[in-house]
Scaffold this motif. Structure first.
Motif, PDB file in Angstrom:
ATOM      1  N   ASN A  13       0.710  -1.166   0.084  1.00  0.00           N
ATOM      2  CA  ASN A  13      -0.079  -0.102  -0.044  1.00  0.00           C
ATOM      3  C   ASN A  13       0.870   1.139   0.082  1.00  0.00           C
ATOM      4  OD1 ASN A  13      -2.474  -1.190  -0.174  1.00  0.00           O
ATOM      5  ND2 ASN A  13      -2.679  -1.305   2.235  1.00  0.00           N
ATOM      6  N   SER A  14       2.064   0.980   0.241  1.00  0.00           N
ATOM      7  CA  SER A  14       3.111   2.266   0.189  1.00  0.00           C
ATOM      8  C   SER A  14       3.610   2.483  -1.056  1.00  0.00           C
ATOM      9  CB  SER A  14       4.104   2.189   1.197  1.00  0.00           C
ATOM     10  OG  SER A  14       4.828   1.055   0.812  1.00  0.00           O
ATOM     11  N   PHE A  15       3.417   1.700  -1.848  1.00  0.00           N
ATOM     12  CA  PHE A  15       3.847   2.158  -3.457  1.00  0.00           C
ATOM     13  C   PHE A  15       3.296   3.412  -3.950  1.00  0.00           C
ATOM     14  CE2 PHE A  15       4.229  -2.761  -4.522  1.00  0.00           C
ATOM     15  CZ  PHE A  15       5.438  -2.916  -3.523  1.00  0.00           C
ATOM     16  N   VAL A  16       4.432   3.923  -4.656  1.00  0.00           N
ATOM     17  CA  VAL A  16       4.153   5.233  -5.189  1.00  0.00           C
ATOM     18  C   VAL A  16       3.945   5.515  -6.582  1.00  0.00           C
ATOM     19  CG1 VAL A  16       5.638   6.286  -3.061  1.00  0.00           C
ATOM     20  CG2 VAL A  16       6.628   5.786  -5.568  1.00  0.00           C
ATOM     21  N   GLY A  17       3.867   4.268  -7.457  1.00  0.00           N
ATOM     22  CA  GLY A  17       3.575   4.469  -8.342  1.00  0.00           C
ATOM     23  C   GLY A  17       2.121   4.787  -9.169  1.00  0.00           C
ATOM     24  N   ARG A  18       1.766   4.705 -10.367  1.00  0.00           N
ATOM     25  CA  ARG A  18       0.531   4.988 -10.847  1.00  0.00           C
ATOM     26  C   ARG A  18      -0.385   3.689 -10.570  1.00  0.00           C
ATOM     27  NH1 ARG A  18      -0.826   4.892 -16.929  1.00  0.00           N
ATOM     28  NH2 ARG A  18       0.068   6.740 -17.278  1.00  0.00           N
ATOM     29  N   ASP A  19      -1.424   4.119  -9.946  1.00  0.00           N
ATOM     30  CA  ASP A  19      -2.679   3.206  -9.583  1.00  0.00           C
ATOM     31  C   ASP A  19      -2.179   2.255  -8.543  1.00  0.00           C
ATOM     32  OD1 ASP A  19      -4.531   4.010 -11.364  1.00  0.00           O
ATOM     33  OD2 ASP A  19      -3.766   2.704 -13.161  1.00  0.00           O
ATOM     34  N   GLY A  20      -0.933   2.817  -7.794  1.00  0.00           N
ATOM     35  CA  GLY A  20      -0.564   2.018  -6.621  1.00  0.00           C
ATOM     36  C   GLY A  20       0.492   0.839  -6.988  1.00  0.00           C
ATOM     37  N   GLU A  21       0.890   0.765  -8.212  1.00  0.00           N
ATOM     38  CA  GLU A  21       1.709  -0.272  -8.725  1.00  0.00           C
ATOM     39  C   GLU A  21       3.309   0.292  -8.276  1.00  0.00           C
ATOM     40  OE1 GLU A  21       1.257  -3.126  -9.902  1.00  0.00           O
ATOM     41  OE2 GLU A  21      -1.045  -2.939 -10.136  1.00  0.00           O
ATOM     42  N   PRO A  22       4.232  -0.445  -8.247  1.00  0.00           N
ATOM     43  CA  PRO A  22       5.678  -0.308  -8.067  1.00  0.00           C
ATOM     44  C   PRO A  22       6.227   1.078  -8.866  1.00  0.00           C
ATOM     45  CG  PRO A  22       5.439  -2.459  -8.145  1.00  0.00           C
ATOM     46  CD  PRO A  22       4.304  -1.764  -8.592  1.00  0.00           C
ATOM     47  N   GLY A  23       6.711   1.889  -8.213  1.00  0.00           N
ATOM     48  CA  GLY A  23       7.161   3.429  -9.084  1.00  0.00           C
ATOM     49  C   GLY A  23       8.774   3.408  -9.093  1.00  0.00           C
ATOM     50  N   ASN A  24       9.508   2.388  -8.629  1.00  0.00           N
ATOM     51  CA  ASN A  24      10.717   2.451  -8.949  1.00  0.00           C
ATOM     52  C   ASN A  24      11.282   1.011  -8.619  1.00  0.00           C
ATOM     53  OD1 ASN A  24      11.286   1.882  -5.946  1.00  0.00           O
ATOM     54  ND2 ASN A  24      10.701   3.956  -5.611  1.00  0.00           N
ATOM     55  N   PRO A  25      12.471   0.731  -8.979  1.00  0.00           N
ATOM     56  CA  PRO A  25      13.131  -0.808  -8.856  1.00  0.00           C
ATOM     57  C   PRO A  25      13.035  -1.282  -7.661  1.00  0.00           C
ATOM     58  CG  PRO A  25      14.678   0.721 -10.327  1.00  0.00           C
ATOM     59  CD  PRO A  25      13.567   1.521  -9.747  1.00  0.00           C
ATOM     60  N   GLY A  26      13.314  -0.375  -6.637  1.00  0.00           N
ATOM     61  CA  GLY A  26      12.994  -0.829  -5.064  1.00  0.00           C
ATOM     62  C   GLY A  26      11.860  -1.248  -4.927  1.00  0.00           C
ATOM     63  N   GLU A  27      10.796  -0.710  -5.203  1.00  0.00           N
ATOM     64  CA  GLU A  27       9.401  -1.127  -4.919  1.00  0.00           C
ATOM     65  C   GLU A  27       9.068  -2.325  -6.035  1.00  0.00           C
ATOM     66  OE1 GLU A  27       7.036   2.772  -3.743  1.00  0.00           O
ATOM     67  OE2 GLU A  27       6.704   2.140  -5.501  1.00  0.00           O
ATOM     68  N   THR A  28       9.668  -2.342  -7.097  1.00  0.00           N
ATOM     69  CA  THR A  28       9.449  -3.719  -7.859  1.00  0.00           C
ATOM     70  C   THR A  28      10.183  -4.979  -7.302  1.00  0.00           C
ATOM     71  OG1 THR A  28       9.387  -2.524 -10.012  1.00  0.00           O
ATOM     72  CG2 THR A  28       9.658  -4.769 -10.183  1.00  0.00           C
ATOM     73  N   TYR A  29      11.196  -4.725  -6.566  1.00  0.00           N
ATOM     74  CA  TYR A  29      11.874  -5.738  -5.951  1.00  0.00           C
ATOM     75  C   TYR A  29      11.056  -6.242  -4.511  1.00  0.00           C
ATOM     76  CZ  TYR A  29      15.518  -8.189  -3.323  1.00  0.00           C
ATOM     77  OH  TYR A  29      16.107  -9.165  -2.544  1.00  0.00           O
ATOM     78  N   THR A  30      10.601  -5.216  -4.033  1.00  0.00           N
ATOM     79  CA  THR A  30       9.669  -5.414  -2.678  1.00  0.00           C
ATOM     80  C   THR A  30       8.299  -6.162  -3.152  1.00  0.00           C
ATOM     81  OG1 THR A  30      10.555  -3.516  -1.767  1.00  0.00           O
ATOM     82  CG2 THR A  30       8.446  -4.377  -0.946  1.00  0.00           C
ATOM     83  N   LEU A  31       7.816  -5.842  -4.494  1.00  0.00           N
ATOM     84  CA  LEU A  31       6.655  -6.544  -5.025  1.00  0.00           C
ATOM     85  C   LEU A  31       6.998  -8.006  -5.017  1.00  0.00           C
ATOM     86  CD1 LEU A  31       3.630  -6.570  -5.869  1.00  0.00           C
ATOM     87  CD2 LEU A  31       4.615  -6.162  -8.123  1.00  0.00           C
ATOM     88  N   LYS A  32       8.095  -8.294  -5.617  1.00  0.00           N
ATOM     89  CA  LYS A  32       8.564  -9.713  -5.992  1.00  0.00           C
ATOM     90  C   LYS A  32       8.962 -10.642  -4.642  1.00  0.00           C
ATOM     91  CE  LYS A  32      10.181  -8.901 -10.332  1.00  0.00           C
ATOM     92  NZ  LYS A  32      11.482  -8.896 -11.341  1.00  0.00           N
ATOM     93  N   ALA A  33       9.415  -9.779  -3.631  1.00  0.00           N
ATOM     94  CA  ALA A  33       9.631 -10.432  -2.344  1.00  0.00           C
ATOM     95  C   ALA A  33       8.356 -10.597  -1.728  1.00  0.00           C
ATOM     96  CB  ALA A  33      10.380  -9.468  -1.407  1.00  0.00           C
ATOM     97  N   MET A  34       7.411  -9.930  -1.793  1.00  0.00           N
ATOM     98  CA  MET A  34       6.078 -10.018  -1.243  1.00  0.00           C
ATOM     99  C   MET A  34       5.450 -11.428  -2.000  1.00  0.00           C
ATOM    100  SD  MET A  34       5.601  -8.133   1.210  1.00  0.00           S
ATOM    101  CE  MET A  34       7.357  -8.148   1.618  1.00  0.00           C
ATOM    102  N   TRP A  35       5.490 -11.549  -3.081  1.00  0.00           N
ATOM    103  CA  TRP A  35       5.279 -12.615  -3.710  1.00  0.00           C
ATOM    104  C   TRP A  35       5.649 -14.206  -2.985  1.00  0.00           C
ATOM    105  CZ3 TRP A  35       1.867 -12.471  -7.824  1.00  0.00           C
ATOM    106  CH2 TRP A  35       1.223 -13.891  -8.481  1.00  0.00           C
TER     107      TRP A  35
END
Length: 188
Positions: A13-35
């Motif tokens: 829920n803390s992601f800053v990208g459009r529509d709450g999606e990952p907004g940077n590589p760190g958030e993309t990595y975090t999304l994969k870790a959450m998977w």
């Protein structure tokens, strides 16, 4: 699983990208870790649920316990031939001797369809075709998880996809818990 789901949702829920999606590589990595965490939470929940069921079963007389559970508990993955005498010997043992070793502590991941079905078969619960088909979604999630865990940089997942699968896993866990509860009630 509920607490783990809430923690995962709090992170994404803390992601800053459009529509709450990952907004940077760190958030993309975090999304994969959450998977990976999503499937770890599911696996832990399945194991805890089955161990609770085994605890309830252990309170019964051995003659009231399903033969599949007894054979798995007392012979595990033994390669020895399972003769009639060996099967009958299960009923001479005390139900308090049943432990989790050959069920949830066998180092086999419990987030794939075949593993969940085998686990339930081993405790004497055979899933219907409808229940089995509900588990099918596990294999696609596990495939994505395995790709992420093995460093495949081409894996693309979305927050919305993760949220949908969290819901799917909650429904699957609920179905399996209901099935275990009905088995205990029916046996009483």
């Amino acid at each position: 699983m509920h607490d783990g789901t809430q923690r995962i949702l709090a992170v994404i829920n803390s992601f800053v990208g459009r529509d709450g999606e990952p907004g940077n590589p760190g958030e993309t990595y975090t999304l994969k870790a959450m998977w990976l965490m999503m499937l770890s939470e599911f696996e832990a929940s399945i194991k805890a649920t089955v161990e609770k069921h085994i605890d309830e079963v252990r309170k019964r007389d051995t003659s009231d316990i399903h033969i599949c559970l007894l054979v798995r508990a007392f012979f595990g993955n033994s390669q020895e031939e399972l003769t009639m005498n060996r099967i009958l010997s299960c009923y001479k043992r005390d139900s308090s001797e049943i432990n989790y070793q050959n069920f949830t502590r066998d180092r086999v991941p419990k987030y794939k369809k075949a593993a969940v079905e085998k686990l339930f078969n081993c405790i004497g619960i055979f899933l219907s075709d409808d229940e089995s088909s509900q588990l099918s979604v596990l294999d696609s999630m596990a495939s994505t998880r395995d790709s992420i865990a093995h460093g495949d940089i081409g894996v693309a997942i979305t927050r919305k996809e993760l949220e949908g699968h969290l819901s799917d896993l909650g429904n699957i866990l609920s179905m399996l818990q209901t099935r275990l509860n009905h088995t205990l009630i029916d046996a009483a």
